[in-house]
Design an enzyme around this catalytic site. Structure first.
Site, short mmCIF file in Angstrom:
data_model
loop_
_atom_site.label_atom_id
_atom_site.label_comp_id
_atom_site.label_asym_id
_atom_site.label_seq_id
_atom_site.Cartn_x
_atom_site.Cartn_y
_atom_site.Cartn_z
N TYR A 121 34.19 50.10 49.50
CA TYR A 121 33.13 50.95 50.04
C TYR A 121 32.89 50.68 51.53
CZ TYR A 121 31.68 51.36 45.06
OH TYR A 121 31.63 51.53 43.70
N HIS B 134 38.10 45.93 40.27
CA HIS B 134 37.64 47.31 40.43
C HIS B 134 38.44 48.29 39.56
CE1 HIS B 134 35.56 49.93 43.71
NE2 HIS B 134 35.51 50.53 42.55
#
Ligand code: A2P
Length: 279
Positions: A54, A116
């Protein structure tokens, strides 16, 4: 951790996790992320979910530190998650990536570190690195994201520790019942990302009708359904009013009729990646 609004769940490792966290995926660069984290902390959130990919770990850390300095809050009151990105898989690589994330956040050991994505061939090696981080007390709990039943069962067979959580897309239009049942059987907490289906289904007639009848917003109804399933929720918003509106979902009581109508909305709508075919 004191008792945050909405309470906590206790993970298999014994760590307590607040049931709502602010998601900051695509929260924007710099000030936008800082401002939304601050708005969330000011209205009572005690949990923020970021990721290396991010590219806003630094801003998340800055906002938490500023909140501590300016309000007398303590770092330990805020549960912080980040995630290992796909390019950083491997044992040594994962250890180094954790150090980079920890440095970027600048708030000491993290509460939860996740794989992730179930990167083929490398995920088990990376998982061993996460196990080491936890055993050495360098992060408090460890888990995975976007794992399917098959990926979880592989971990159960081939590693020493099961994940504390599996963070996947969950909402009334994507209930993932089989995966949730696997998580429950293995003692893994389901964590819902994009619990609002990115806002794409607020106009759905069933959702709208339920919301109207209960005097709530469609967003609150979607979050209420997730909470009713026992999921931890990570709604993303950069708007202070909507951040507060989402927290207020805890006040909503879904009755049997509402739950039955929402349960019937499940039709496999994905707004994010689909890991089903990942070997
Ligand atoms: P915004 O950041 O402008 O509030 P998800 O959490 O499912 O990924 O959904 C995130 C999307 O939903 C974002 O576009 C966010 O926009 C929007 N959103 C978040 N909370 C609400 C809400 N309470 N009402 C309407 N839209 C919302």
């Amino acid at each position: 951790m004191s008792n945050p609004i909405g309470g906590t769940v206790t993970l298999r490792s014994g760590v307590r996790m607040p049931r709502i966290g602010l998601g900051v995926f695509r929260a924007g660069a710099g000030a936008a992320t800082r401002d939304s984290v601050r708005a969330a902390l000011d209205c009572g959130y005690r949990h923020v979910d970021t990721a290396a990919i991010y590219r806003n770990e630094t801003e998340v850390g800055e906002a938490i530190r500023a909140w501590c300095d300016e309000t007398g809050g303590h770092r330990a009151e805020v549960f912080v998650t980040t995630k290992l990105w796909n390019d950083d898989h491997g044992y040594d690589e994962a250890l180094r990536a954790y150090e980079r994330s920890e440095r970027a956040l600048g708030i000491g050991p993290l509460d939860l570190y996740l794989l992730h994505w179930p990167v083929p061939e490398r995920r088990l090696e990376s998982w061993r690195a996460l196990e080491r981080l936890r055993v050495e007390g360098r992060c408090r709990s460890i888990g995975v994201s976007n794992f399917t039943t098959r990926h979880l069962e592989e971990l159960a067979r081939r590693s020493e520790t099961l994940p504390d959580v599996n963070q996947v897309e969950l909402h009334p239009f994507l209930a993932q019942r089989e995966l949730v049942a696997t998580c429950q059987r293995l003692g893994i907490q389901p964590v819902a990302y994009s619990p609002l289906a990115k806002g794409r289904l607020f106009g759905d007639p069933v959702l709208s009708a339920v919301a109207r009848r209960l005097g709530a917003t469609p967003a609150q109804v979607m979050l209420g359904w997730c909470l009713e399933q026992g999921h931890v929720i990570l709604p993303k918003s950069t708007n202070p009013g909507r951040i507060a509106e989402n927290l207020a979902a805890f006040a909503l009581k879904l009755d049997a009729e509402a739950l039955a109508r929402l349960d019937a909305c499940d039709r496999g709508v994905r707004t994010a990646w689909d890991p089903t075919e990942v070997p």
